[in-house]
Scaffold this motif. Structure first.
Motif, PDB file in Angstrom:
ATOM      1  N   SER A 195     -20.115  -0.823  -0.176  1.00 50.94           N
ATOM      2  CA  SER A 195     -19.542  -2.408  -0.013  1.00 50.94           C
ATOM      3  C   SER A 195     -18.241  -2.008  -0.360  1.00 50.94           C
ATOM      4  O   SER A 195     -17.813  -1.414  -1.066  1.00 50.94           O
ATOM      5  N   LEU A 196     -17.295  -2.998   0.391  1.00 50.69           N
ATOM      6  CA  LEU A 196     -15.686  -2.845   0.370  1.00 50.69           C
ATOM      7  C   LEU A 196     -15.264  -4.165   0.108  1.00 50.69           C
ATOM      8  O   LEU A 196     -15.333  -5.098   1.096  1.00 50.69           O
ATOM      9  N   LEU A 197     -14.550  -4.531  -1.013  1.00 44.02           N
ATOM     10  CA  LEU A 197     -13.933  -5.774  -1.206  1.00 44.02           C
ATOM     11  C   LEU A 197     -12.438  -5.814  -1.256  1.00 44.02           C
ATOM     12  O   LEU A 197     -12.023  -4.813  -1.942  1.00 44.02           O
ATOM     13  N   ALA A 198     -11.961  -6.605  -0.549  1.00 48.27           N
ATOM     14  CA  ALA A 198     -10.506  -6.810  -0.528  1.00 48.27           C
ATOM     15  C   ALA A 198      -9.997  -8.267  -1.029  1.00 48.27           C
ATOM     16  O   ALA A 198     -10.585  -9.461  -0.672  1.00 48.27           O
ATOM     17  N   SER A 199      -9.130  -8.303  -1.958  1.00 46.37           N
ATOM     18  CA  SER A 199      -8.897  -9.571  -2.718  1.00 46.37           C
ATOM     19  C   SER A 199      -7.363  -9.678  -2.861  1.00 46.37           C
ATOM     20  O   SER A 199      -6.691  -8.764  -3.041  1.00 46.37           O
ATOM     21  N   ALA A 200      -6.796 -11.048  -3.215  1.00 39.64           N
ATOM     22  CA  ALA A 200      -5.678 -11.104  -3.640  1.00 39.64           C
ATOM     23  C   ALA A 200      -5.586 -12.659  -4.544  1.00 39.64           C
ATOM     24  O   ALA A 200      -6.573 -13.233  -4.414  1.00 39.64           O
ATOM     25  N   ARG A 201      -4.592 -12.631  -5.513  1.00 45.97           N
ATOM     26  CA  ARG A 201      -4.715 -14.018  -6.017  1.00 45.97           C
ATOM     27  C   ARG A 201      -4.355 -15.098  -5.120  1.00 45.97           C
ATOM     28  O   ARG A 201      -3.557 -15.082  -4.200  1.00 45.97           O
ATOM     29  N   SER A 202      -5.061 -16.118  -5.544  1.00 49.47           N
ATOM     30  CA  SER A 202      -4.829 -17.473  -4.656  1.00 49.47           C
ATOM     31  C   SER A 202      -3.416 -17.938  -4.785  1.00 49.47           C
ATOM     32  O   SER A 202      -3.080 -18.385  -3.684  1.00 49.47           O
ATOM     33  N   ASP A 203      -2.651 -18.014  -5.921  1.00 49.34           N
ATOM     34  CA  ASP A 203      -1.563 -18.557  -6.036  1.00 49.34           C
ATOM     35  C   ASP A 203      -0.425 -17.620  -5.331  1.00 49.34           C
ATOM     36  O   ASP A 203       0.727 -18.040  -5.030  1.00 49.34           O
ATOM     37  N   GLN A 204      -0.895 -16.471  -4.809  1.00 48.99           N
ATOM     38  CA  GLN A 204       0.214 -15.822  -3.928  1.00 48.99           C
ATOM     39  C   GLN A 204      -0.350 -15.480  -2.244  1.00 48.99           C
ATOM     40  O   GLN A 204       0.262 -14.823  -1.715  1.00 48.99           O
ATOM     41  N   TYR A 205      -1.448 -16.023  -2.287  1.00 47.88           N
ATOM     42  CA  TYR A 205      -2.174 -15.916  -0.962  1.00 47.88           C
ATOM     43  C   TYR A 205      -1.293 -16.350   0.228  1.00 47.88           C
ATOM     44  O   TYR A 205      -0.719 -17.675   0.307  1.00 47.88           O
ATOM     45  N   ASN A 206      -1.178 -15.879   1.465  1.00 50.30           N
ATOM     46  CA  ASN A 206      -0.611 -16.224   2.581  1.00 50.30           C
ATOM     47  C   ASN A 206      -1.013 -15.666   3.783  1.00 50.30           C
ATOM     48  O   ASN A 206      -1.965 -14.930   3.598  1.00 50.30           O
ATOM     49  N   LYS A 207      -0.445 -15.985   4.904  1.00 50.77           N
ATOM     50  CA  LYS A 207      -1.038 -15.496   6.082  1.00 50.77           C
ATOM     51  C   LYS A 207      -0.834 -13.900   6.223  1.00 50.77           C
ATOM     52  O   LYS A 207      -1.876 -13.226   6.684  1.00 50.77           O
ATOM     53  N   ALA A 208       0.395 -13.512   5.793  1.00 48.38           N
ATOM     54  CA  ALA A 208       0.538 -12.006   5.930  1.00 48.38           C
ATOM     55  C   ALA A 208      -0.490 -11.168   5.098  1.00 48.38           C
ATOM     56  O   ALA A 208      -1.018 -10.344   5.463  1.00 48.38           O
ATOM     57  N   LYS A 209      -0.888 -11.778   3.599  1.00 49.34           N
ATOM     58  CA  LYS A 209      -1.874 -11.293   3.060  1.00 49.34           C
ATOM     59  C   LYS A 209      -3.331 -11.250   3.391  1.00 49.34           C
ATOM     60  O   LYS A 209      -3.947 -10.280   3.407  1.00 49.34           O
ATOM     61  N   GLU A 210      -3.481 -12.355   4.166  1.00 48.31           N
ATOM     62  CA  GLU A 210      -4.811 -12.651   4.691  1.00 48.31           C
ATOM     63  C   GLU A 210      -4.952 -11.602   5.999  1.00 48.31           C
ATOM     64  O   GLU A 210      -5.986 -11.103   6.154  1.00 48.31           O
ATOM     65  N   GLU A 211      -3.835 -11.260   6.717  1.00 49.37           N
ATOM     66  CA  GLU A 211      -3.953 -10.381   7.692  1.00 49.37           C
ATOM     67  C   GLU A 211      -4.158  -8.711   7.128  1.00 49.37           C
ATOM     68  O   GLU A 211      -4.996  -8.148   7.812  1.00 49.37           O
ATOM     69  N   VAL A 212      -3.624  -8.361   6.030  1.00 52.55           N
ATOM     70  CA  VAL A 212      -3.881  -7.370   5.466  1.00 52.55           C
ATOM     71  C   VAL A 212      -5.281  -7.210   5.099  1.00 52.55           C
ATOM     72  O   VAL A 212      -5.736  -6.050   5.172  1.00 52.55           O
ATOM     73  N   LEU A 213      -5.612  -8.184   4.227  1.00 51.21           N
ATOM     74  CA  LEU A 213      -7.156  -7.969   3.479  1.00 51.21           C
ATOM     75  C   LEU A 213      -8.046  -8.005   4.830  1.00 51.21           C
ATOM     76  O   LEU A 213      -8.972  -7.221   4.836  1.00 51.21           O
ATOM     77  N   GLN A 214      -7.925  -8.736   5.995  1.00 50.26           N
ATOM     78  CA  GLN A 214      -8.675  -8.706   6.957  1.00 50.26           C
ATOM     79  C   GLN A 214      -8.786  -7.365   7.780  1.00 50.26           C
ATOM     80  O   GLN A 214      -9.694  -6.841   8.118  1.00 50.26           O
ATOM     81  N   HIS A 215      -7.382  -6.761   7.977  1.00 50.98           N
ATOM     82  CA  HIS A 215      -7.517  -5.324   8.486  1.00 50.98           C
ATOM     83  C   HIS A 215      -8.231  -4.344   7.812  1.00 50.98           C
ATOM     84  O   HIS A 215      -9.098  -3.333   8.341  1.00 50.98           O
ATOM     85  N   ILE A 216      -8.064  -4.424   6.479  1.00 49.93           N
ATOM     86  CA  ILE A 216      -8.928  -3.360   5.453  1.00 49.93           C
ATOM     87  C   ILE A 216     -10.336  -3.687   5.894  1.00 49.93           C
ATOM     88  O   ILE A 216     -11.250  -2.681   6.015  1.00 49.93           O
TER      89      ILE A 216
END
Length: 224
Positions: A195-216
């Motif tokens: 399993s591979l989990l990619a995550s970021a803090r909710s208070d820092q989340y934005n479209k750019a982070k979403e794209e990075v996590l989705q790419h991973i």
């Protein structure tokens, strides 16, 4: 009171009056042990920024693009941001990648294949949030409600992949509440699940982070 390191720095700057604090920090890189510098990354910008950060100086723009994690001893491959640093997962079998400036992370884990897809999603979510005995003290780890876990199944190269999205929440011993957005993928082979989990803090989340996590997550493949 100045520390010995501060006194050494001041002495060095006096000997070389034309050397700015930033230039001194960059100059000092060549004297640091290479093993310490390169641990977990071979990205030059990440290494330089670690030194600048130690001196409290502005950092260079982070490296862009992705690197492929492809260890022939492992059953999986995936891409992660070039500027992230890798560490062994000392708590469980796997590997941990992170941007230590923002707490964005990707965690690869290996475990016994669960009985079915539902059990697999439950296991992935539980491991993402982490068991309480790994946090210690009176920190509280809160599993997301099942209604907030979104999952789907897809097939790639004859293998079944389970994808999931869910929030997680941790309340630290000091009472600080940390919320994260998580995207995960898992696939099984020969009785083992990866399993591979990619995550970021909710208070820092934005479209750019979403794209990075989705790419991973989309780059993850288990070898057929």
């Amino acid at each position: 009171m100045n520390s010995p390191a501060d006194n050494d720095e001041k002495a060095a700057l006096k000997q070389r009056p034309g050397l700015t604090r930033r230039a001194f920090a960059l100059h000092s890189i060549q004297w640091l042990p290479f093993a310490a510098l390169l641990a977990g990354t071979d990205d030059a910008t990440t290494i330089v920024n670690s030194v600048l950060g130690a001196y409290g100086l502005p950092k260079l723009p982070s490296s862009t693009g992705y690197k492929l994690y492809d260890d022939f001893d492992e059953e999986y491959v995936f891409e992660y941001p070039r500027s992230w640093v890798a560490r062994s997962n000392h708590q469980r079998k796997g590997i941990y990648f992170a941007d230590f400036n923002t707490s964005d992370k990707a965690v690869l884990e290996e475990f016994q294949e669960p009985a079915d897809d539902k059990a697999a999603v439950t296991e992935v979510v539980s491991r993402a949030v982490s068991p309480a005995n790994e946090v210690g003290g009176d920190a509280r780890l809160i599993l997301p409600d099942e209604r907030r876990i979104k999952s789907e199944v897809a097939e790639h190269d004859g293998l079944k992949y389970i994808y999931a999205r869910f929030p997680s929440e941790t309340v630290t011993r000091s009472g600080y509440q940390i919320k994260r957005k998580n995207i995960a993928v898992a696939a099984a082979k020969n009785g083992r699940m990866y399993s591979l989990l990619a995550s970021a803090r909710s208070d820092q989340y934005n479209k750019a982070k979403e794209e990075v996590l989705q790419h991973i997550i989309e780059s993850f493949r288990v070898r057929p």
